[in-house]
Design a protein around this motif. Structure first.
Motif, PDB file in Angstrom:
ATOM      1  N   PRO A 297       0.806  -1.219   0.000  1.00 56.96           N
ATOM      2  CA  PRO A 297       0.000   0.000   0.000  1.00 56.96           C
ATOM      3  C   PRO A 297       0.843   1.276   0.000  1.00 56.96           C
ATOM      4  CG  PRO A 297       0.110  -0.883   2.214  1.00 56.96           C
ATOM      5  CD  PRO A 297       0.873  -1.843   1.333  1.00 56.96           C
ATOM      6  N   SER A 298       2.149   1.147   0.189  1.00 59.77           N
ATOM      7  CA  SER A 298       3.051   2.314   0.267  1.00 59.77           C
ATOM      8  C   SER A 298       3.512   2.693  -1.126  1.00 59.77           C
ATOM      9  CB  SER A 298       4.247   2.000   1.178  1.00 59.77           C
ATOM     10  OG  SER A 298       3.815   1.597   2.455  1.00 59.77           O
ATOM     11  N   ARG A 299       2.749   3.538  -1.789  1.00 59.43           N
ATOM     12  CA  ARG A 299       3.015   3.859  -3.186  1.00 59.43           C
ATOM     13  C   ARG A 299       4.056   4.968  -3.355  1.00 59.43           C
ATOM     14  NH1 ARG A 299       1.661  -0.458  -5.015  1.00 59.43           N
ATOM     15  NH2 ARG A 299       1.905   0.482  -7.075  1.00 59.43           N
ATOM     16  N   ASP A 300       4.275   5.766  -2.332  1.00 53.89           N
ATOM     17  CA  ASP A 300       5.143   6.936  -2.483  1.00 53.89           C
ATOM     18  C   ASP A 300       6.587   6.559  -2.788  1.00 53.89           C
ATOM     19  OD1 ASP A 300       4.960   5.892   0.204  1.00 53.89           O
ATOM     20  OD2 ASP A 300       6.272   7.534   0.836  1.00 53.89           O
ATOM     21  N   LEU A 301       7.030   5.394  -2.314  1.00 56.76           N
ATOM     22  CA  LEU A 301       8.434   5.014  -2.500  1.00 56.76           C
ATOM     23  C   LEU A 301       8.784   4.769  -3.966  1.00 56.76           C
ATOM     24  CD1 LEU A 301       8.971   2.608   0.537  1.00 56.76           C
ATOM     25  CD2 LEU A 301       9.554   5.031   0.355  1.00 56.76           C
ATOM     26  N   PHE A 302       7.786   4.446  -4.794  1.00 63.99           N
ATOM     27  CA  PHE A 302       8.078   4.169  -6.200  1.00 63.99           C
ATOM     28  C   PHE A 302       8.441   5.435  -6.972  1.00 63.99           C
ATOM     29  CE2 PHE A 302       5.309   0.582  -4.985  1.00 63.99           C
ATOM     30  CZ  PHE A 302       6.185  -0.452  -5.263  1.00 63.99           C
ATOM     31  N   ALA A 303       8.160   6.593  -6.419  1.00 67.66           N
ATOM     32  CA  ALA A 303       8.519   7.842  -7.079  1.00 67.66           C
ATOM     33  C   ALA A 303       9.985   8.207  -6.848  1.00 67.66           C
ATOM     34  CB  ALA A 303       7.616   8.967  -6.592  1.00 67.66           C
ATOM     35  N   LYS A 304      10.662   7.508  -5.947  1.00 71.64           N
ATOM     36  CA  LYS A 304      12.050   7.833  -5.619  1.00 71.64           C
ATOM     37  C   LYS A 304      13.000   7.178  -6.619  1.00 71.64           C
ATOM     38  CE  LYS A 304      11.157   8.334  -0.676  1.00 71.64           C
ATOM     39  NZ  LYS A 304      11.467   9.775  -0.617  1.00 71.64           N
ATOM     40  N   PRO A 305      14.073   7.862  -7.007  1.00 72.88           N
ATOM     41  CA  PRO A 305      15.024   7.264  -7.958  1.00 72.88           C
ATOM     42  C   PRO A 305      15.782   6.083  -7.358  1.00 72.88           C
ATOM     43  CG  PRO A 305      15.816   9.396  -7.170  1.00 72.88           C
ATOM     44  CD  PRO A 305      14.421   9.252  -6.667  1.00 72.88           C
ATOM     45  N   ALA A 306      16.084   6.132  -6.067  1.00 71.25           N
ATOM     46  CA  ALA A 306      16.742   5.021  -5.374  1.00 71.25           C
ATOM     47  C   ALA A 306      15.709   4.387  -4.445  1.00 71.25           C
ATOM     48  CB  ALA A 306      17.948   5.517  -4.585  1.00 71.25           C
TER      49      ALA A 306
END
Length: 488
Positions: free
Chosen positions: A409-418
């Motif tokens: 459910p933690s979608r925000d991490l996919f926006a990070k380059p690393a």
């Protein structure tokens, strides 16, 4: 009335004659390939040796890039047999050439596929363990491809990652390998418009004419170097760019060679399989000779690394629990309970042990102070639901490290380059899409019951690897060695 016999095409009649000669001359492992196909030739087209033979000779000529010796596959002898068959295309001459080409092809494929030792891959299932391939299997796989010529030209038995890194390594040597290896002083930041003496060394290192001007040509050359080495391509020679320059081409060529060996462990695209690269935090899936899709993932953090391992994804678990690792129970769960939270409010439950059917434990029966201090452990799991860390589904390849692919459910991490934040498992950007690929349809839970296991129609190999040099449209990009494995 008896059925009228169909006329035999001249080309088929010629191949039939060649088949008779192959039958008379074949032996050993090659016979295991030819016999089930009626001794039909593999390399003959229209009463001559086909273009796939030229493709094989061209590949043999280039195998020094694979650490192999072209002479081991007797290219001169093959060329002579092909020329003899061209000059006098008798069935016997064509059969001799066909058998020799098959023998050389099988030997070359086996050698290209053979992995180096010490790559750190752990194999969980016998289906994915490296083994010396049977020549008949290698030839059979080649024979069923739509185009044998294309299969040879692309080395379709090798991973696409391997072949693209193979090209990138050759291109890298041509582009950067012969430049002067002089050191550029660190501790200075060289930028456009500057006139400091160190710019002369930078120009020399990058193969530009002598001078001290940080001009457009130098900016372009610095940007090109940065782009090829995984750095921000801003044209400014800062600390990381100078470190890269001072490492020299030999360092990066060794890194490319190391990553080629890692990709040598991966199957070719004709094998239906999944690849997860922890270094770039991406996933790819292949079948029928093509890439079917790719997506971002979240991989393990530096302290909780995603291991290099290969296994068979055998089932999906819908409405999964999340068994919280004991260190997280100590550092995150226990302090919340001591501060007044409840297991029920957190959507957790405590269990008596790690068995398949554990008894529940009341919150009051646990010494949470002892758990927080690390003196005791308790099994805690998160119940299925929208906030569950596993999301709606996890894909299982049984292993004793508790590693699997799962929704999140933690979608925000996919926006990070690393994206190195997990405890070792692989969080999927689009678990539903991968599920459709696994099953041929969207797997759906039967109600709200937890831990519903659905076997895949066919188990699928999954390879968790670690590539710090990855192929790009421009060649290769070098990635940070997050886990510190390249030095090993």
């Amino acid at each position: 009335m008896a059925a009228r016999a169909q006329p035999v095409a001249p080309a088929d009649a010629a191949k039939s004659s060649v088949a008779l000669e192959i039958r008379a001359g074949v032996s050993g492992k090659l016979k295991e390939f030819y016999a089930p196909r009626g001794y039909w030739p593999l390399w003959v087209e229209k009463e001559a040796i086909g273009p796939q033979a030229d493709a094989l000779l061209a590949l043999i000529a280039s195998v020094d890039g694979d650490g192999l010796d072209p002479r081991d596959y007797d290219p001169r002898g093959l060329q002579r047999l092909i020329e003899e068959a061209d000059a006098s295309p008798s069935p016997k001459a064509l059969a001799r050439a066909d058998l020799a080409l098959s023998k050389a092809f099988a030997a070359l494929v086996a050698d290209m596929r053979r992995p180096a030792r010490g790559m750190g891959m752990r194999y969980l299932d016998p289906e994915v363990e490296p083994r010396d391939p049977d020549p008949s299997d290698l030839l059979r796989a080649a024979a069923i491809t739509p185009s044998l010529t294309d299969y040879i030209q692309t080395a379709g038995w090798m991973s696409p990652f391997y072949m693209r890194l193979r090209t990138a390594r050759s291109d890298y040597q041509a582009k950067w390998g012969d430049l002067p290896h002089v050191s550029v002083p660190d501790g200075v930041k060289l930028r456009p418009g500057g006139r400091v003496p160190e710019i002369a060394l930078l120009r020399h290192r990058l193969g530009l004419p002598d001078g001290t001007a940080y001009d457009k040509a130098l900016v372009a050359r610095v940007r090109s170097f940065q782009s090829d080495h995984g750095l921000t391509a801003d044209g400014v020679a800062g600390a990381q760019t100078i470190i890269g320059l001072n490492r020299g081409a030999a360092y990066y060529e060794r890194l490319l060679a190391l990553n080629m060996e890692r990709t040598r462990l991966l199957p070719g695209p004709w094998v239906r399989h999944v690849v997860v690269d922890a270094a770039s935090a991406r996933l790819w899936y292949y079948s029928k000779g093509a890439l079917d899709g790719t997506m971002k993932v979240v991989a393990g953090a530096k302290d909780t690394q995603t291991p290099m391992m290969a296994g068979m994804i055998r089932y999906a678990t819908l409405n999964p629990y999340w068994n919280i690792p004991p260190d997280l129970v100590q550092s995150r769960v226990a302090p919340k309970i001591l501060n007044g939270a409840s297991l029920k409010g957190l959507h957790y439950e405590a269990l008596a042990d790690w068995s398949a059917n554990p008894a529940p434990l009341a919150q009051s029966a646990i010494d949470w102070g002892s758990v927080a201090a690390g003196r005791s452990e308790v099994r805690v799991r998160q119940l299925p639901g929208g906030d569950n860390a596993m999301g709606r589904v996890k894909f299982m390849f049984p292993n004793d490290l508790g590693i699997y692919l799962h929704d999140t459910p933690s979608r925000d991490l996919f926006a990070k380059p690393a994206r190195h934040f997990s405890n070792g498992c692989v969080r999927l950007e689009d678990a539903q899409r991968l599920g459709r690929w696994f099953f041929g349809k969207q797997p759906v839970a039967d109600g709200s019951a937890p831990e519903q296991h659905q076997p895949l129609p066919q188990p699928v190999p999954v390879f968790l690897t670690y590539l710090t040099a990855v192929p790009t449209a421009q060649g290769a990009q070098f990635l940070p060695d997050v886990y510190g494995r390249d030095g090993e």
